[in-house]
Design a protein around this motif. Structure first.
Motif, mmCIF file in Angstrom:
data_model
loop_
_atom_site.group_PDB
_atom_site.id
_atom_site.type_symbol
_atom_site.label_atom_id
_atom_site.label_comp_id
_atom_site.label_asym_id
_atom_site.label_seq_id
_atom_site.Cartn_x
_atom_site.Cartn_y
_atom_site.Cartn_z
ATOM 1 N N PHE A 90 -17.380 -12.619 16.341
ATOM 2 C CA PHE A 90 -17.691 -11.560 15.373
ATOM 3 C C PHE A 90 -19.166 -11.164 15.447
ATOM 4 O O PHE A 90 -19.501 -9.977 15.412
ATOM 5 C CB PHE A 90 -17.343 -12.012 13.959
ATOM 6 N N LEU A 91 -20.057 -12.159 15.536
ATOM 7 C CA LEU A 91 -21.488 -11.852 15.557
ATOM 8 C C LEU A 91 -21.848 -11.013 16.777
ATOM 9 O O LEU A 91 -22.595 -10.022 16.661
ATOM 10 C CB LEU A 91 -22.292 -13.152 15.553
ATOM 11 N N ARG A 92 -21.327 -11.378 17.935
ATOM 12 C CA ARG A 92 -21.621 -10.608 19.148
ATOM 13 C C ARG A 92 -21.113 -9.181 19.029
ATOM 14 O O ARG A 92 -21.802 -8.222 19.395
ATOM 15 C CB ARG A 92 -21.005 -11.296 20.366
ATOM 16 N N SER A 93 -19.888 -9.043 18.510
ATOM 17 C CA SER A 93 -19.315 -7.711 18.358
ATOM 18 C C SER A 93 -20.098 -6.903 17.312
ATOM 19 O O SER A 93 -20.407 -5.720 17.527
ATOM 20 C CB SER A 93 -17.846 -7.817 17.947
ATOM 21 N N PHE A 94 -20.429 -7.542 16.206
ATOM 22 C CA PHE A 94 -21.109 -6.854 15.105
ATOM 23 C C PHE A 94 -22.499 -6.369 15.537
ATOM 24 O O PHE A 94 -22.876 -5.216 15.281
ATOM 25 C CB PHE A 94 -21.225 -7.802 13.908
ATOM 26 N N VAL A 95 -23.266 -7.239 16.194
ATOM 27 C CA VAL A 95 -24.611 -6.868 16.623
ATOM 28 C C VAL A 95 -24.567 -5.734 17.639
ATOM 29 O O VAL A 95 -25.317 -4.755 17.549
ATOM 30 C CB VAL A 95 -25.356 -8.096 17.202
ATOM 31 N N PHE A 96 -23.656 -5.854 18.626
ATOM 32 C CA PHE A 96 -23.567 -4.812 19.652
ATOM 33 C C PHE A 96 -23.172 -3.476 19.041
ATOM 34 O O PHE A 96 -23.772 -2.431 19.356
ATOM 35 C CB PHE A 96 -22.559 -5.204 20.725
ATOM 36 N N ASN A 97 -22.171 -3.480 18.189
ATOM 37 C CA ASN A 97 -21.695 -2.220 17.611
ATOM 38 C C ASN A 97 -22.722 -1.592 16.681
ATOM 39 O O ASN A 97 -22.806 -0.363 16.584
ATOM 40 C CB ASN A 97 -20.365 -2.447 16.888
ATOM 41 N N ASN A 98 -23.520 -2.416 16.010
ATOM 42 C CA ASN A 98 -24.585 -1.853 15.183
ATOM 43 C C ASN A 98 -25.690 -1.246 16.044
ATOM 44 O O ASN A 98 -26.241 -0.195 15.705
ATOM 45 C CB ASN A 98 -25.158 -2.931 14.253
#
Length: 384
Positions: A300-308
Motif C-alpha cells: 500500500f505504501l509503495r502504491s500510495f506514494v507513487f500515485n500521489n
C-alpha cells in the motif's frame, strides 16, 4: 481407472445421495469413480462420506479448507487428484443429468476430440429450460455470444462455453496453465489450450434442491476472466483504472459543481481513488501474486506514494490545459489520467507486486514439504 467424475460442491447436502445413485446406475460396468471436491460450510462432507459407504462405485471426498479459485479452483484440484484417462465435470445440483455420463464417455472413447461438451444450444436436443427465469436465460445467451465473439477460433466448435458439464482427456489439459476464478472453468480450459472439441446436446434440468450460486459477483468474475484471457493482466489493470477514472471524475464533477476550485477537487478525487484503486487491484488484478510481494502495508505504501507523486506531477499539466488552452477541467483531468496509465501499470507490476525472495531462501534449495493445492491451499482428502 477409466473415468473420474469431478463434482465441485458447495452446500449441496440434499442432492448428494440422488446424484451418486443415478451416476452409479448410469456408469454400471465402467471402471469409474466419483470425486467430490467440496467447499461446503454445511454437512455436505458428512453426507458424502455416509453416501459413499453404501455406493456401488468408488466415491472420494476432497474437502478444501480454503476454496482458492472458487468452483474453477475446485475442478483443478479434482483433475490433479485423478489418475483416470478421462474426466467429466458436472454440477452437484442435478441440473446436469447423470444419465448423460455414458454419452460423454462414449464420445471421448472415440478418440476424435480432446473435449466433449454437453451443450444447451447445439442440435434439436439441447435446452436451457432449467435456468430459473427469462432473465437468467438472456444473461446466459449474452455471455455465450460475448465469449464466442472474443474467441472466434478457440470456440468455433463450441456453442456453449458457459456450460459446467463436459468431459476431456486428462492428458490434454495442463492445469499449470489455468488461472481459475469463479464458475466458468470450461472457458478457462478452452481459452488456454488448443483442443479439438465435440458436442452433444443436453437438457439443462430443474434444480432438485438448494439455491443457485450465480449472482452479480460471479458476473463480475466472468467479465474479469474474459478480459484477462483475451488481453492478459493489463486488461484487468485497465478495468480497475477505468472504474477509478469514472469515480475520480464523478467526485471532481460533484465538488466543482458545489463551488470548489477545480485543483482542490482534483486533489480530493485523486486521494479517494488512489485508495479504492489499490483495493481493487489487490482483489481483481494482482490477487495471485500479492502474497509473494511482501506485506500489505508495504504494498500500500509503495502504491500510495507513487500515485500521489503521479497526481502531483499531473496538477501542473491540468492547470496548463485549463488555464492556457481553455479546456474543460473534468475533460482535462480525464486526459491526464489516461496519459499516465501505462506508467502506472509498469510500476505496479514490476515494483509493488514484484516477488520478494528472502536472501536465505534464495541461497539454498527449498526443503520438501507436504502437497498443497493451487495458491497454497491445504487439502484434506478422505477416500471411501
Amino acid at each position: 481407472m477409466e473415468l473420474t467424475v469431478i463434482v465441485p460442491t458447495f452446500n449441496e447436502t440434499p442432492n448428494v445421495p440422488e446424484l451418486v445413485r443415478r451416476a452409479a446406475q448410469a456408469l454400471h460396468g465402467v471402471e469409474a469413480e466419483i470425486l467430490f471436491v467440496d467447499d461446503s460450510t454445511d454437512r455436505t462432507p458428512e453426507v458424502i462420506e455416509a453416501t459413499a459407504a453404501g455406493a456401488p462405485l468408488p466415491v472420494r471426498l476432497l474437502h478444501r479448507t480454503a476454496p482458492t479459485g472458487g468452483l474453477g479452483g475446485a475442478v483443478i484440484c479434482g483433475i490433479r487428484a485423478s489418475t483416470a484417462a478421462h474426466c467429466i465435470v458436472m454440477d452437484g445440483d442435478l441440473q446436469h443429468p447423470p444419465d448423460m455420463l455414458p454419452v460423454l464417455l462414449s464420445r471421448l472413447r472415440e478418440g476424435v476430440a480432446d473435449v466433449v461438451v454437453a451443450s444447451r444450444y447445439c442440435g434439436a436436443g439441447g435446452s436451457a429450460g432449467g435456468l430459473a427465469n427469462g432473465t437468467r436465460r438472456a444473461v446466459s445467451c449474452g455471455a455465450t455470444l460475448l465469449a464466442r465473439g472474443l474467441f472466434p477460433r478457440r470456440l468455433r466448435s463450441c456453442t456453449d462455453p458457459m456450460t459446467g458439464f463436459f468431459g476431456f482427456r486428462r492428458a490434454a489439459v495442463h492445469t499449470d496453465r489455468l488461472r481459475p476464478s469463479g464458475f466458468k472453468i470450461l472457458l478457462e480450459i478452452l481459452g488456454r489450450h488448443r483442443l479439438d472439441v465435440a458436442e452433444v446436446p443436453f437438457v439443462f434440468g430443474q434444480r432438485l434442491a438448494g439455491d443457485s450460486k450465480a449472482g452479480w459477483r460471479e458476473g463480475g468474475r466472468f467479465l474479469r476472466q474474459l478480459a484477462v484471457l483475451r488481453f492478459g493482466r493489463l486488461a484487468g489493470f485497465g478495468l480497475v483504472g477505468a472504474i477509478g477514472t469514472v469515480l475520480n471524475l464523478l467526485i471532481m464533477g460533484v465538488l466543482v459543481g458545489l463551488g470548489a476550485h477545480y485543483l482542490v477537487a482534483a486533489v480530493v478525487a485523486a486521494e479517494v481513488t488512489i485508495v479504492t484503486n489499490f483495493l481493487m487491484q489487490e482483489r481483481m488484478v494482482f490477487h495471485r501474486t500479492r502474497s509473494a510481494a511482501g506485506p500489505l502495508q508495504r504494498r500500500f505504501l509503495r502504491s500510495f506514494v507513487f500515485n500521489n507523486a503521479d497526481a502531483a506531477l499531473r496538477l501542473p499539466l491540468l492547470w496548463g490545459l485549463v488555464e492556457v488552452l481553455g479546456a474543460n477541467s473534468v475533460a482535462a483531468q480525464a486526459a491526464t489520467l489516461a496519459g499516465a496509465f501505462v506508467v502506472r501499470y509498469l510500476y505496479h507490476s514490476r515494483v509493488v507486486y514484484r516477488e520478494v525472495r528472502p536472501a536465505a531462501a534464495a541461497a539454498r534449495p527449498a526443503a520438501p514439504g507436504p502437497a498443497v493445492a493451487p495458491g497454497g491451499t491445504s487439502l484434506q482428502e478422505r477416500a471411501s
